[in-house]
Design a protein around this motif. Structure first.
Motif, PDB file in Angstrom:
ATOM      1  N   UNK A 121      12.929   1.723  14.992  1.00 61.69           N
ATOM      2  CA  UNK A 121      12.712   2.532  13.778  1.00 61.69           C
ATOM      3  C   UNK A 121      11.958   1.718  12.722  1.00 61.69           C
ATOM      4  N   UNK A 122      12.384   0.474  12.601  1.00 56.14           N
ATOM      5  CA  UNK A 122      11.787  -0.386  11.582  1.00 56.14           C
ATOM      6  C   UNK A 122      10.317  -0.676  11.892  1.00 56.14           C
TER       7      UNK A 122
ATOM      8  N   UNK B  71       3.173   6.679   9.058  1.00 58.03           N
ATOM      9  CA  UNK B  71       1.747   6.769   9.327  1.00 58.03           C
ATOM     10  C   UNK B  71       1.583   7.570  10.614  1.00 58.03           C
TER      11      UNK B  71
ATOM     12  N   UNK C 261       6.803   9.950   5.520  1.00 55.27           N
ATOM     13  CA  UNK C 261       6.695   8.583   5.010  1.00 55.27           C
ATOM     14  C   UNK C 261       6.011   7.693   6.052  1.00 55.27           C
TER      15      UNK C 261
ATOM     16  N   UNK D 262       1.174  -4.620 -20.622  1.00 57.01           N
ATOM     17  CA  UNK D 262       2.525  -5.093 -20.963  1.00 57.01           C
ATOM     18  C   UNK D 262       2.477  -6.526 -21.465  1.00 57.01           C
TER      19      UNK D 262
ATOM     20  N   UNK E 107      -3.747   0.859 -11.049  1.00 55.00           N
ATOM     21  CA  UNK E 107      -2.931   1.374 -12.158  1.00 55.00           C
ATOM     22  C   UNK E 107      -1.876   0.363 -12.572  1.00 55.00           C
ATOM     23  N   UNK E 108      -1.243  -0.258 -11.563  1.00 59.19           N
ATOM     24  CA  UNK E 108      -0.182  -1.222 -11.867  1.00 59.19           C
ATOM     25  C   UNK E 108      -0.752  -2.483 -12.511  1.00 59.19           C
TER      26      UNK E 108
ATOM     27  N   UNK F 199      -1.290  -1.727 -16.001  1.00 56.94           N
ATOM     28  CA  UNK F 199       0.019  -1.625 -16.658  1.00 56.94           C
ATOM     29  C   UNK F 199       0.544  -3.011 -17.025  1.00 56.94           C
ATOM     30  N   UNK F 200       0.418  -3.945 -16.067  1.00 55.62           N
ATOM     31  CA  UNK F 200       0.907  -5.304 -16.317  1.00 55.62           C
ATOM     32  C   UNK F 200       0.070  -6.006 -17.387  1.00 55.62           C
TER      33      UNK F 200
ATOM     34  N   UNK G  45       8.173   1.364  13.161  1.00 54.45           N
ATOM     35  CA  UNK G  45       7.273   2.512  12.973  1.00 54.45           C
ATOM     36  C   UNK G  45       6.513   2.303  11.658  1.00 54.45           C
ATOM     37  N   UNK G  46       5.181   2.292  11.713  1.00 53.17           N
ATOM     38  CA  UNK G  46       4.433   2.002  10.472  1.00 53.17           C
ATOM     39  C   UNK G  46       4.592   3.102   9.421  1.00 53.17           C
ATOM     40  N   UNK G  47       4.817   2.658   8.190  1.00 49.89           N
ATOM     41  CA  UNK G  47       4.950   3.631   7.086  1.00 49.89           C
ATOM     42  C   UNK G  47       3.613   3.721   6.342  1.00 49.89           C
ATOM     43  N   UNK G  48       3.479   4.794   5.585  1.00 44.51           N
ATOM     44  CA  UNK G  48       2.235   4.985   4.825  1.00 44.51           C
ATOM     45  C   UNK G  48       2.127   3.947   3.718  1.00 44.51           C
ATOM     46  N   UNK G  49       0.923   3.553   3.434  1.00 39.23           N
ATOM     47  CA  UNK G  49       0.674   2.596   2.362  1.00 39.23           C
ATOM     48  C   UNK G  49       0.009   3.334   1.194  1.00 39.23           C
ATOM     49  N   UNK G  50       0.304   2.901  -0.015  1.00 42.64           N
ATOM     50  CA  UNK G  50      -0.349   3.560  -1.153  1.00 42.64           C
ATOM     51  C   UNK G  50      -1.840   3.237  -1.155  1.00 42.64           C
ATOM     52  N   UNK G  51      -2.620   4.111  -1.768  1.00 47.64           N
ATOM     53  CA  UNK G  51      -4.057   3.801  -1.802  1.00 47.64           C
ATOM     54  C   UNK G  51      -4.351   2.791  -2.920  1.00 47.64           C
TER      55      UNK G  51
ATOM     56  N   UNK H 203      -3.193   2.963  -6.856  1.00 49.48           N
ATOM     57  CA  UNK H 203      -1.901   2.545  -7.403  1.00 49.48           C
ATOM     58  C   UNK H 203      -1.952   1.073  -7.827  1.00 49.48           C
TER      59      UNK H 203
END
Lengths: 136, 139
Positions: free
Chosen positions: A8-9, B66, B64, A31, A23-24, A27-28, A11-17, A20
């Motif tokens: 399960x771990x 890919x 969530x 700040x 933007x961060x 923001x920093x 399995x690749x998850x989506x990455x932000x483009x 983001x």
């Protein structure tokens, strides 16, 4: 963690483009700038608020007595475009904190160490001044 | 952080906004707690709740995972389907544990529950998913 959890771990998850990250980053940066600005402004403000309570009462009491006896010296604390505000004064071993022009505190005399704020820079600066004259 | 936000709000743009809001809120805090990670994740959770409150209609949840993974495109879909069948608490705990690398203590702090509760949410969710995975493999 068993094999199923490992699977399960993996399995690749989506990455932000990229948006983001940008933007961060902004923001920093903002700040950091705000923190610098706050620190610069909060420092003298905090000093006045924390130190003033005890000293102001004494200063007020002393000032009142002297003002009644003699008029305040006509010291011009405005030098060109810059206006100086006295935050702390030390005179003859007596330390006082004021948020009013020193010309209104005639009981101080001679060489006086003051911590002033340059209105343009908002930076506290220690200067020795002659209470009868302009900041040196 | 992103995976957690995405699992809560269900779409990429909202997840990015949620992270932005959470970090703004952390940077604006005058007193930060000693353990920053659970605090940051709690801010993400709160910002996600705000998104849900504003959008009264339940949005379609984006995966969530890919799903267009080059190695095995079905992998993401399968994991997504399994994750969708566990309860919201179990799903959230699994995402925090597996994809955000949090300890049960940190999850408990984030969710404001006991470590035992966080641990049993995870265990129950994983057991359900494992059973389903076995069924699919054998069936």
């Amino acid at each position: 963690m068993d094999d199923f959890e490992k699977w399960m771990k993996s399995v690749p998850t989506k990455k932000p483009d990229q948006g983001l990250d940008e933007r961060l980053e902004r923001l920093f940066e903002n700040a950091e700038w705000d923190a610098r600005k706050q620190k610069r402004i909060a420092w003298p403000i905090g000093w006045v608020v924390s130190a003033c309570a005890a000293c102001a009462a004494v200063g007020f009491w002393m000032g009142r007595g002297v003002v009644e006896e003699e008029p305040a010296p006509s010291t011009d604390w405005n030098t060109g475009a810059q206006t100086f505000y006295v935050i702390e004064m030390e005179s003859e071993g007596v330390r006082n904190v004021f948020d009013v022009p020193p010309a209104k505190q005639p009981f101080l005399s001679g060489k006086t160490k003051v911590i002033i704020i340059d209105e343009a820079e908002r930076e506290p600066v220690v200067k020795t001044v002659n209470i009868e004259g302009n900041p040196s | 952080m992103y995976t957690y936000a995405l699992s809560l709000v269900g779409n990429a743009a909202a997840a990015e906004d949620v992270i932005h809001d959470a970090i703004t809120s952390v940077l604006g805090s005058t007193r930060l707690p000693k353990e920053l990670k659970p605090y940051l994740f709690r801010c993400i959770r709160n910002a996600s709740m705000d998104v849900h409150r504003k959008n009264s209609r339940e949005p379609a949840l984006e995966s969530v995972f890919e799903v267009s993974s080059v190695s095995d495109p079905s992998l993401g879909l399968m994991a997504d389907e399994m994750l969708a069948r566990v309860s919201p608490d179990e799903r959230e705990t699994i995402v925090l544990k597996l994809y955000s690398g949090m300890t049960f203590q940190e999850i408990a702090d984030t969710r404001n529950v006991s470590v035992n509760t966080a641990s049993s949410w995870y265990r129950r969710g994983i057991d359900k998913m494992r059973a389903e995975h076995k069924e699919e493999k054998h069936g």
